[in-house]
Structure formats: C-alpha cells, structure tokens
Design a protein around this motif. Structure first.
Motif, PDB file in Angstrom:
ATOM      1  N   GLN A  66       3.920  22.866   5.493  1.00 17.15           N
ATOM      2  CA  GLN A  66       3.442  21.928   4.476  1.00 17.15           C
ATOM      3  C   GLN A  66       4.000  20.523   4.681  1.00 17.15           C
ATOM      4  O   GLN A  66       3.497  19.554   4.098  1.00 17.15           O
ATOM      5  CB  GLN A  66       3.817  22.432   3.072  1.00 17.15           C
ATOM      6  CG  GLN A  66       3.084  23.684   2.626  1.00 17.15           C
ATOM      7  CD  GLN A  66       1.638  23.405   2.255  1.00 17.15           C
ATOM      8  OE1 GLN A  66       0.822  23.058   3.102  1.00 17.15           O
ATOM      9  NE2 GLN A  66       1.310  23.553   0.992  1.00 17.15           N
ATOM     10  N   LEU A  67       5.034  20.395   5.501  1.00 13.66           N
ATOM     11  CA  LEU A  67       5.582  19.073   5.807  1.00 13.66           C
ATOM     12  C   LEU A  67       4.568  18.224   6.574  1.00 13.66           C
ATOM     13  O   LEU A  67       4.555  17.000   6.463  1.00 13.66           O
ATOM     14  CB  LEU A  67       6.868  19.208   6.637  1.00 13.66           C
ATOM     15  CG  LEU A  67       8.059  19.897   5.967  1.00 13.66           C
ATOM     16  CD1 LEU A  67       9.167  20.117   6.974  1.00 13.66           C
ATOM     17  CD2 LEU A  67       8.561  19.063   4.786  1.00 13.66           C
ATOM     18  N   ILE A  68       3.696  18.870   7.360  1.00 17.80           N
ATOM     19  CA  ILE A  68       2.757  18.139   8.212  1.00 17.80           C
ATOM     20  C   ILE A  68       1.705  17.384   7.402  1.00 17.80           C
ATOM     21  O   ILE A  68       1.509  16.180   7.611  1.00 17.80           O
ATOM     22  CB  ILE A  68       2.095  19.086   9.230  1.00 17.80           C
ATOM     23  CG1 ILE A  68       3.149  19.638  10.198  1.00 17.80           C
ATOM     24  CG2 ILE A  68       1.000  18.350  10.010  1.00 17.80           C
ATOM     25  CD1 ILE A  68       2.606  20.651  11.187  1.00 17.80           C
ATOM     26  N   PRO A  69       0.996  18.025   6.460  1.00 20.98           N
ATOM     27  CA  PRO A  69       0.043  17.239   5.663  1.00 20.98           C
ATOM     28  C   PRO A  69       0.739  16.197   4.782  1.00 20.98           C
ATOM     29  O   PRO A  69       0.110  15.214   4.367  1.00 20.98           O
ATOM     30  CB  PRO A  69      -0.685  18.293   4.818  1.00 20.98           C
ATOM     31  CG  PRO A  69       0.211  19.476   4.816  1.00 20.98           C
ATOM     32  CD  PRO A  69       0.919  19.459   6.138  1.00 20.98           C
ATOM     33  N   GLY A  70       2.039  16.391   4.512  1.00 21.84           N
ATOM     34  CA  GLY A  70       2.808  15.369   3.799  1.00 21.84           C
ATOM     35  C   GLY A  70       2.879  14.089   4.620  1.00 21.84           C
ATOM     36  O   GLY A  70       2.798  12.975   4.088  1.00 21.84           O
ATOM     37  N   LEU A  71       3.022  14.244   5.939  1.00 19.52           N
ATOM     38  CA  LEU A  71       2.979  13.096   6.845  1.00 19.52           C
ATOM     39  C   LEU A  71       1.614  12.421   6.775  1.00 19.52           C
ATOM     40  O   LEU A  71       1.516  11.194   6.722  1.00 19.52           O
ATOM     41  CB  LEU A  71       3.264  13.568   8.283  1.00 19.52           C
ATOM     42  CG  LEU A  71       2.989  12.570   9.418  1.00 19.52           C
ATOM     43  CD1 LEU A  71       3.966  11.411   9.333  1.00 19.52           C
ATOM     44  CD2 LEU A  71       3.112  13.255  10.777  1.00 19.52           C
ATOM     45  N   THR A  90       0.831  -1.208   0.000  1.00 21.81           N
ATOM     46  CA  THR A  90       0.000   0.000   0.000  1.00 21.81           C
ATOM     47  C   THR A  90       0.858   1.246   0.000  1.00 21.81           C
ATOM     48  O   THR A  90       0.595   2.210  -0.735  1.00 21.81           O
ATOM     49  CB  THR A  90      -0.931   0.006   1.234  1.00 21.81           C
ATOM     50  OG1 THR A  90      -1.717  -1.182   1.241  1.00 21.81           O
ATOM     51  CG2 THR A  90      -1.853   1.214   1.203  1.00 21.81           C
ATOM     52  N   SER A  91       1.906   1.247   0.815  1.00 24.19           N
ATOM     53  CA  SER A  91       2.794   2.408   0.901  1.00 24.19           C
ATOM     54  C   SER A  91       3.516   2.660  -0.423  1.00 24.19           C
ATOM     55  O   SER A  91       3.701   3.810  -0.828  1.00 24.19           O
ATOM     56  CB  SER A  91       3.822   2.205   2.020  1.00 24.19           C
ATOM     57  OG  SER A  91       3.183   2.049   3.273  1.00 24.19           O
ATOM     58  N   ARG A  92       3.900   1.581  -1.108  1.00 27.19           N
ATOM     59  CA  ARG A  92       4.620   1.742  -2.380  1.00 27.19           C
ATOM     60  C   ARG A  92       3.740   2.349  -3.469  1.00 27.19           C
ATOM     61  O   ARG A  92       4.179   3.241  -4.203  1.00 27.19           O
ATOM     62  CB  ARG A  92       5.164   0.383  -2.846  1.00 27.19           C
ATOM     63  CG  ARG A  92       6.404  -0.077  -2.099  1.00 27.19           C
ATOM     64  CD  ARG A  92       6.957  -1.361  -2.687  1.00 27.19           C
ATOM     65  NE  ARG A  92       8.189  -1.773  -2.029  1.00 27.19           N
ATOM     66  CZ  ARG A  92       8.874  -2.863  -2.340  1.00 27.19           C
ATOM     67  NH1 ARG A  92       8.426  -3.663  -3.314  1.00 27.19           N
ATOM     68  NH2 ARG A  92       9.980  -3.160  -1.706  1.00 27.19           N
ATOM     69  N   ILE A  93       2.508   1.863  -3.584  1.00 24.84           N
ATOM     70  CA  ILE A  93       1.656   2.406  -4.646  1.00 24.84           C
ATOM     71  C   ILE A  93       1.221   3.826  -4.304  1.00 24.84           C
ATOM     72  O   ILE A  93       1.066   4.672  -5.192  1.00 24.84           O
ATOM     73  CB  ILE A  93       0.447   1.484  -4.922  1.00 24.84           C
ATOM     74  CG1 ILE A  93      -0.213   1.898  -6.241  1.00 24.84           C
ATOM     75  CG2 ILE A  93      -0.543   1.477  -3.782  1.00 24.84           C
ATOM     76  CD1 ILE A  93      -1.221   0.900  -6.775  1.00 24.84           C
ATOM     77  N   ILE A  94       1.052   4.132  -3.016  1.00 25.05           N
ATOM     78  CA  ILE A  94       0.751   5.508  -2.627  1.00 25.05           C
ATOM     79  C   ILE A  94       1.965   6.398  -2.861  1.00 25.05           C
ATOM     80  O   ILE A  94       1.824   7.573  -3.226  1.00 25.05           O
ATOM     81  CB  ILE A  94       0.281   5.558  -1.159  1.00 25.05           C
ATOM     82  CG1 ILE A  94      -1.118   4.931  -1.050  1.00 25.05           C
ATOM     83  CG2 ILE A  94       0.245   6.998  -0.637  1.00 25.05           C
ATOM     84  CD1 ILE A  94      -1.665   4.850   0.357  1.00 25.05           C
ATOM     85  N   MET A  95       3.180   5.844  -2.693  1.00 20.51           N
ATOM     86  CA  MET A  95       4.392   6.597  -3.007  1.00 20.51           C
ATOM     87  C   MET A  95       4.433   6.940  -4.495  1.00 20.51           C
ATOM     88  O   MET A  95       4.770   8.070  -4.890  1.00 20.51           O
ATOM     89  CB  MET A  95       5.631   5.805  -2.621  1.00 20.51           C
ATOM     90  CG  MET A  95       6.944   6.547  -2.887  1.00 20.51           C
ATOM     91  SD  MET A  95       8.420   5.585  -2.464  1.00 20.51           S
ATOM     92  CE  MET A  95       8.358   4.297  -3.718  1.00 20.51           C
ATOM     93  N   MET A 138       4.240  17.785  -1.434  1.00 19.94           N
ATOM     94  CA  MET A 138       4.259  16.522  -2.149  1.00 19.94           C
ATOM     95  C   MET A 138       5.563  15.765  -1.925  1.00 19.94           C
ATOM     96  O   MET A 138       5.568  14.533  -1.825  1.00 19.94           O
ATOM     97  CB  MET A 138       4.040  16.751  -3.650  1.00 19.94           C
ATOM     98  CG  MET A 138       2.618  17.035  -4.060  1.00 19.94           C
ATOM     99  SD  MET A 138       1.371  15.906  -3.374  1.00 19.94           S
ATOM    100  CE  MET A 138       2.085  14.315  -3.666  1.00 19.94           C
ATOM    101  N   LEU A 139       6.684  16.487  -1.841  1.00 21.81           N
ATOM    102  CA  LEU A 139       7.967  15.827  -1.574  1.00 21.81           C
ATOM    103  C   LEU A 139       7.925  15.167  -0.203  1.00 21.81           C
ATOM    104  O   LEU A 139       8.402  14.037  -0.022  1.00 21.81           O
ATOM    105  CB  LEU A 139       9.104  16.848  -1.640  1.00 21.81           C
ATOM    106  CG  LEU A 139      10.524  16.296  -1.467  1.00 21.81           C
ATOM    107  CD1 LEU A 139      10.831  15.265  -2.544  1.00 21.81           C
ATOM    108  CD2 LEU A 139      11.550  17.424  -1.523  1.00 21.81           C
ATOM    109  N   MET A 182       2.089  13.093  -8.545  1.00 24.70           N
ATOM    110  CA  MET A 182       1.647  14.432  -8.157  1.00 24.70           C
ATOM    111  C   MET A 182       2.824  15.383  -8.026  1.00 24.70           C
ATOM    112  O   MET A 182       2.758  16.540  -8.469  1.00 24.70           O
ATOM    113  CB  MET A 182       0.898  14.362  -6.820  1.00 24.70           C
ATOM    114  CG  MET A 182      -0.405  13.610  -6.852  1.00 24.70           C
ATOM    115  SD  MET A 182      -1.187  13.657  -5.216  1.00 24.70           S
ATOM    116  CE  MET A 182      -2.570  12.556  -5.462  1.00 24.70           C
ATOM    117  N   LEU A 183       3.905  14.884  -7.402  1.00 20.92           N
ATOM    118  CA  LEU A 183       5.094  15.726  -7.215  1.00 20.92           C
ATOM    119  C   LEU A 183       5.670  16.171  -8.550  1.00 20.92           C
ATOM    120  O   LEU A 183       5.995  17.357  -8.734  1.00 20.92           O
ATOM    121  CB  LEU A 183       6.148  14.963  -6.418  1.00 20.92           C
ATOM    122  CG  LEU A 183       7.502  15.665  -6.233  1.00 20.92           C
ATOM    123  CD1 LEU A 183       7.336  16.984  -5.470  1.00 20.92           C
ATOM    124  CD2 LEU A 183       8.494  14.750  -5.511  1.00 20.92           C
TER     125      LEU A 183
END
Length: 402
Positions: free
Chosen positions: A302-307, A133-138, A251-252, A144-145
């Motif tokens: 913006q780092l927070i919503p990235g988490l 799941t983490s890989r496909i979301i990455m 996004m990063l 997006m990035l």
C-alpha cells in the motif's frame, strides 16, 4: 505573502481537511459493507463509479463559472455542504440507492475542488506552484487519513451509519469555516474573457496529456486502494480492523510523500523519472496485490499507491497548469479534474465487470496494463521534449556564434 494571506491560506487548508474527511471517512468499508448487504460486485463497481459521474458532468462547467465569477468562496461553501449532505443520503437510505445517490452528491461536492485549489494556489508565485500544489494535496490526504483512522478505530463499535454521521458533521464544520474566507478576487486575476475563449484552453496539448495521465492514476487508485484491495484483504481473512489499517498505511504514505513533494526531496530526480517510475511501480503494485496470500505483504504494498497520490498526482497537476494563463486556470483545472473523474468513473465499473465475469486477478491485470501504458506515454513525451529543448539550445548557440 502577507499575514492576512497566510491566515487565509491556512484557513483553506483546514476547510480542505474537513471536506475530505467528510468525503472519505466511510471509504475503507464501503465495498465490504455493500457486499455484506448482498449487493453484487458488478453493482458495487457502478456505485463506486457513480462518484465520478457528477464530477465528469460538472467540473468543466464549474471551472468556467469560477473563471467568470471569481467567487471561489461560494463554490467552497456549497462543496462543503454537499460533502456532508451526501452522507445524509446514506443514513436515510442505507443500501444501494442511498449509497448511489450519496456518491453522486459526493461527486458534485468534489466538482468544487477546483475552487479550493485555485484559491489556495493564487497566494503563491509561479515558481512555488509545485510546492503549493503539494501542500494542498497533503491537506487533502491528511483529511482522508483522519477519516480512515476514525473509521478503522470505530467501525466495528458503531457501524456504517454512525461513520456516515461523522461524515455529515465534518461537512457541516467545513461549511461553517468556509464563511470566514474572503470573497475578494485573487490579486493576479485579470479581466474576464468570453466562454468561447475559456473553452479553447482545453486544446492545450500539455493540459490534455497530463489530464490523461491523471485519469489513469486516479482511476487505478479508485479501483484498488479505495475499493477492491480492501476486498482482497477481507478474502484473505482480514478483519475490519486490518482492512482499516491497510487503508491507513496507504493514506499515511500519501501524506508523507505529498509533504516530501513540497521540499527539496523532489530534486533527487527529474520530473521525467518521478512520473515514469511512479507509473511503473503502480503497475507492479497491481500485478503483485492479487497474487499474494499474505495480508502483511498487501499492507506493505500500500506504500506504492501512496507515492502515486502524494508525488505523482502533485506533479501531474502542476504540470497540467504550468502553461495556462491566470484568467483561464479555473477552466483548465475543471477540464483536468473532469478528465481524471472519467477514470474514477469507468475504471471501477470496468474492474467490477471483469471481477464479476472473470476474476479479481484479471481486473488487476487490466489496471496494471493501463499503468504501464501511462509509463510508456510519459517516457515518450519527455524524450521528445528533451529533444526539442536540445535543438532549441543548439540553434541558440549557432545564433550566438554568428
């Protein structure tokens, strides 16, 4: 996983990158562009929310059809085509109607995201589902990035219509690549069940809970980082380049955290703490962003919503699917995605209305409140779960002693 499966899994990730590039390359400047062409903030909220309307209507039916047919390749092909075609609407009608129709088509494309995830996750065993799941979301976040970087570097030079042309091209590339996917059923897929049995899966308590939590996370993300946070940066005097850089930082961060979620980094804390703290920090983000007068601080925040996108959403997705039988996973995923699409629809509309009638700060306070509520619900759920597990263990120990 054999070599053929590895190649298919890798191909899916490339299609995913093209798909989400097409879906999000124009996003950093969508709100500012629409306001620039004299569309009210209330209508902007409705246009942004339209992206979730078609998802809300189609994701559960698409999930049921995917379970009945197992033809995930077809849904991926159609999804990629719709992702590119949505921007054709924006090019032909470059105002409110074109973007409204485009967002509905984009939402229709996103309804097929079920098949992307189910087909990719089918190549991994049960214990590796969080990693898959983490890989496909990455890959999702990477697309997006790349879109955000492209629009940031080129928007001032080429304008919104050319950015939409890039979206159209990426959708067509993903459409072509998808034809090379195998149309065979996943090896673990069991016999089809009735529609009535498939629909019953939506009563699964864990699925309902984590779907609601995803509704909050995705709704807040769509209302802030994908919309009104950009407007705040502009009102603080940020140029289009700065707005794009703000989105790139988000996004990063999402890509990095999604990558970490597929490693042992996730073992640093329990799932309970990851989910609760993620919602807590997301709420703090919503409190702080409209209060600050510093563009630099907004960018750092913006780092927070990235988490939230990278780790929180991965955990919510895998947790929602954990107790679902294989033959019902597409339907369950459809329900999960339809519920969080509701958040993506109503949160921007509500936030836009609050912004229109009160202020931006009040809109963000509403979003913060929903995050704190989700944090509380998560904490209560895991406490009850721990209590039940403790009682079961105690009974097991007593039984063993007898």
């Amino acid at each position: 996983m054999n070599n053929a499966q590895k190649k298919q899994a890798s191909l899916i990730l490339w299609v995913v990158v093209c798909f989400w590039f097409a879906q999000y390359v124009y996003i950093p400047y969508q709100t500012t562009y629409l306001i620039m062409v004299n569309i009210s903030s209330n209508l902007v909220g409705m246009i942004i929310g339209a992206y979730g309307i078609s998802q809300l209507m189609l994701r559960l039916p698409v999930g049921i059809l995917a379970d009945l047919s197992s033809n995930h390749k077809l849904f991926i092909i159609l999804g990629s085509l719709f992702a590119g075609g949505a921007s054709l609407s924006r090019i032909l009608l470059p105002a409110d109607i074109g973007f409204f129709l485009g967002n509905i088509l984009s939402g229709t494309a996103s309804a097929t995201w079920i098949s992307f995830m189910i087909l990719y996750m089918s190549f991994f065993n049960q214990k590796d589902q969080i990693r898959a799941t983490s890989r496909i979301i990455m890959a999702n976040n990477a697309g997006m990035l790349l879109g955000f970087v492209t629009s940031t570097l080129l928007y001032d030079k080429v304008g919104m219509m050319m950015i939409c042309a890039f979206s159209l091209a990426a959708g067509l590339i993903g459409f072509a690549l998808a034809f090379f996917l195998q149309s065979t059923k996943p090896s673990h897929h069991t016999n089809n069940v009735s529609i009535r049995e498939l629909i019953k899966v939506t009563a699964n308590k864990s699925l309902v809970l984590f779907s609601f939590l995803a509704l909050v996370q995705q709704g807040v993300q769509m209302s802030t980082t994908m919309s009104f946070t950009n407007q705040i940066v502009q009102e603080l005097g940020g140029s289009n380049l700065v707005i794009g850089m703000s989105s790139i930082i988000y996004m990063l961060s999402a890509v990095v955290f999604a990558r970490l979620a597929s490693t042992k980094f996730l073992a640093m804390m329990s799932m309970k703490l990851w989910i609760c703290f993620s919602f807590l920090f997301l709420g703090i983000y919503c409190v702080l962003v409209p209060q600050t007068n510093s563009i630099l601080l907004v960018c750092l925040l913006q780092l927070i919503p990235g988490l939230g996108t990278g780790i929180l959403f991965s955990l919510l997705t895998s947790s929602a699917m954990q107790s679902i039988p294989d033959q019902k996973r597409s339907t369950a995923m459809g329900f999960f995605q339809a519920v969080y699409a509701l958040g993506m629809t109503i949160f921007p509309i509500i936030s836009g209305s609050i912004y229109e009638h009160l202020s931006m700060k009040h809109a963000f306070i509403f979003l913060a409140g929903t995050c704190f509520l989700a944090c509380s619900i998560s904490f209560i759920h895991f406490r009850r779960q721990e209590k039940r597990e403790k009682e079961v263990n105690q009974k097991r120990e007593v039984y063993q002693q007898i």
